[in-house]
Design a protein around this motif. Structure first.
Motif, PDB file in Angstrom:
ATOM      1  N   PRO A 116      17.201  18.088  -4.022  1.00 40.70           N
ATOM      2  CA  PRO A 116      17.123  17.813  -5.462  1.00 40.70           C
ATOM      3  C   PRO A 116      17.553  19.023  -6.271  1.00 40.70           C
ATOM      4  CG  PRO A 116      14.932  18.165  -4.525  1.00 40.70           C
ATOM      5  CD  PRO A 116      15.890  18.088  -3.373  1.00 40.70           C
ATOM      6  N   ALA A 117      18.310  18.761  -7.330  1.00 44.28           N
ATOM      7  CA  ALA A 117      18.837  19.842  -8.187  1.00 44.28           C
ATOM      8  C   ALA A 117      17.766  20.253  -9.190  1.00 44.28           C
ATOM      9  CB  ALA A 117      20.105  19.377  -8.887  1.00 44.28           C
ATOM     10  N   THR A 118      16.869  21.121  -8.743  1.00 47.10           N
ATOM     11  CA  THR A 118      15.702  21.492  -9.541  1.00 47.10           C
ATOM     12  C   THR A 118      15.805  22.878 -10.174  1.00 47.10           C
ATOM     13  OG1 THR A 118      14.623  22.375  -7.554  1.00 47.10           O
ATOM     14  CG2 THR A 118      14.161  20.076  -8.119  1.00 47.10           C
ATOM     15  N   GLY A 119      16.933  23.546 -10.015  1.00 47.66           N
ATOM     16  CA  GLY A 119      17.043  24.917 -10.483  1.00 47.66           C
ATOM     17  C   GLY A 119      16.699  25.100 -11.952  1.00 47.66           C
ATOM     18  N   LEU A 120      17.257  24.255 -12.811  1.00 49.38           N
ATOM     19  CA  LEU A 120      16.983  24.360 -14.246  1.00 49.38           C
ATOM     20  C   LEU A 120      15.499  24.161 -14.538  1.00 49.38           C
ATOM     21  CD1 LEU A 120      19.887  22.365 -15.936  1.00 49.38           C
ATOM     22  CD2 LEU A 120      19.357  24.788 -16.266  1.00 49.38           C
ATOM     23  N   ALA A 121      14.926  23.143 -13.926  1.00 50.73           N
ATOM     24  CA  ALA A 121      13.525  22.826 -14.166  1.00 50.73           C
ATOM     25  C   ALA A 121      12.607  23.953 -13.710  1.00 50.73           C
ATOM     26  CB  ALA A 121      13.162  21.526 -13.451  1.00 50.73           C
ATOM     27  N   GLU A 122      12.890  24.483 -12.523  1.00 55.34           N
ATOM     28  CA  GLU A 122      12.052  25.548 -11.987  1.00 55.34           C
ATOM     29  C   GLU A 122      12.136  26.800 -12.850  1.00 55.34           C
ATOM     30  OE1 GLU A 122      10.980  27.317  -7.572  1.00 55.34           O
ATOM     31  OE2 GLU A 122      12.804  26.134  -7.881  1.00 55.34           O
TER      32      GLU A 122
END
Length: 421
Positions: free
Chosen positions: A257-263
């Motif tokens: 999952p592309a969570t980089g921004l959220a994290e």
């Protein structure tokens, strides 16, 4: 705001801040559609890194990859739809960061977009193969339309194609490659294809299918290195020293999952962006949907993250209603996916974790690949998969939702209607 725009969107001049959607694929486009369908008349900004307008991904490993479906068929909406529905579509635009306190999205070009509510539909990214030589030309992954174009160009009659990973993507690519006349070898670390997803009983069906179509299946193997010549891949070396010649290597070892921004923004992340049953994240003004959302599911009583088309299609409808403050917006649909390989078509309804079942019941002709497989625990149906048997997903879904104990002999009997179980 109308149509496609590359300027900065804010709340100046007394305008209300828009709903901003980060991730312009199926999920993002369907969320914009659902917002307008629900009567929302405020601003909508849809931001995506790809230069293509939103499209669906299943055809990329099926009809489009085979050359049966045109490029135009993969798009979610015709090009004029966004302007006609007053949706600001910003393609080829990367988001650099999210300021939760300031309700602002900062773009890679230093532009800023203020938001009233934010929806993250950032999807997933393919897991990269961590071996020497994996950065060479001819090492291919499948996530975007451009990826599918590159793979299709490699699927020539007689071409030597090595597929690493026997999951859904790997097997669909293998089927397309064989249909195109290529020589195909599939490498898998486990004992069978789709073993973690389907279990041994059903995974064997897919091993038999691909062997019958001339695929060289190699299980229990580990890739050590990709060899090459002048920066272009020429082969795959296994841990036992075996080297397989390859004109192209397709890697399908899963997605993340592309969570980089959220994290980075400080949202709660755990195998995806954590949300409640309303698809609301740990920030009350930020929601997530699709591959990236690890959402609490009321039916199963826990968080689950589903990486399939139906989730990206349907979750945005719930997210849109939740964004508009509708308290009954709850996502509780039973997961669904489908696959096409050679002359085998299937639909799967339900949710089973690895080793989460104690029995598999077959109804129909397993050897002839016209059957329904049911996964059960304690006599309750957790999931069902119909293979070349159609118009049964609704009763299977009802069995899953009901949670009732069923008579397994009747479940296996094709003469007993599923609705009567």
């Amino acid at each position: 705001m109308t149509g496609t725009d590359n300027g900065t969107t804010g709340s100046g001049g007394g305008q209300e801040r828009p709903i901003v959607i980060v991730g312009a694929s199926l999920g993002g486009a369907k969320a914009a559609e659902a917002l307008r369908g629900a009567g929302y008349q405020g601003g909508i900004v849809l931001i995506g890194e790809e230069h293509e307008r939103p499209y669906e991904r299943p055809p990329l490993s099926k009809g489009y990859l085979l050359g049966k479906d045109s490029r135009e068929k993969i798009y979610v909406h015709p090009p004029q739809w966004y302007a006609e529905h007053d949706v600001t579509l910003r393609m080829g635009t990367a988001v650099a960061s999210i300021d939760l306190a300031g309700h602002t999205v900062t773009l890679a070009d230093d532009g800023r977009v203020e938001y009233a509510k934010l929806l993250l539909t950032t999807g997933s990214v393919p897991r990269r193969l961590p071996v020497p030589g994996a950065d060479q030309d001819g090492v291919l992954y499948l996530r975007t339309a451009e990826d599918s174009d590159r793979i299709r160009a490699a699927l020539r009659p007689g071409a030597r194609i090595v597929v690493i990973g026997a999951g859904w993507i790997g097997l669909e690519v293998a089927a397309a490659a064989r249909t195109s006349g290529a020589e195909v070898t599939v490498l898998e670390a486990l004992e069978l294809p789709l073993l973690r997803v389907l279990g041994r009983e059903v995974a064997e069906v897919f091993a038999e299918l691909h062997r019958e179509h001339g695929v060289d299946l190699r299980f229990g193997v580990k890739v050590a290195e990709l060899t090459g010549d002048g920066g272009t891949v020429t082969g795959v070396t296994l841990a036992d020293g075996t080297t397989l010649a390859a004109d192209a290597v397709v890697v399908g070892i899963g997605i993340a999952p592309a969570t980089g921004l959220a994290e980075a923004a400080g949202l709660e992340v755990d195998n995806g962006i954590t949300t409640d049953q309303h698809l609301r994240t740990s920030d009350p003004d930020v929601y997530a949907a699709g591959d990236v959302a690890n959402a609490f599911h009321p039916l199963f009583g826990k968080h689950i993250r589903v990486e399939h088309w139906a989730n990206a299609l349907n979750q945005p409808q719930t997210a849109a209603r939740a964004l508009l403050g509708q308290p009954d917006a709850v996502y509780d649909r039973v997961p669904y996916f489908f696959s096409d390989q050679y002359d085998l078509g299937l639909e799967y309804v339900g949710y089973v974790e690895p080793d989460g079942y104690d029995q598999v019941v077959f109804r129909g002709d397993r050897a002839g690949r016209e059957f329904i497989a049911f996964w059960l625990s304690g006599g309750r149906v957790l999931a069902g998969m119909n293979v070349n048997v159609w118009d049964v997903t609704d009763p299977i879904r009802e069995l899953v939702r009901s949670g009732r104990v069923v008579d397994t002999k009747a479940l296996a009997d094709p003469n007993v209607p599923l609705q009567e179980l």
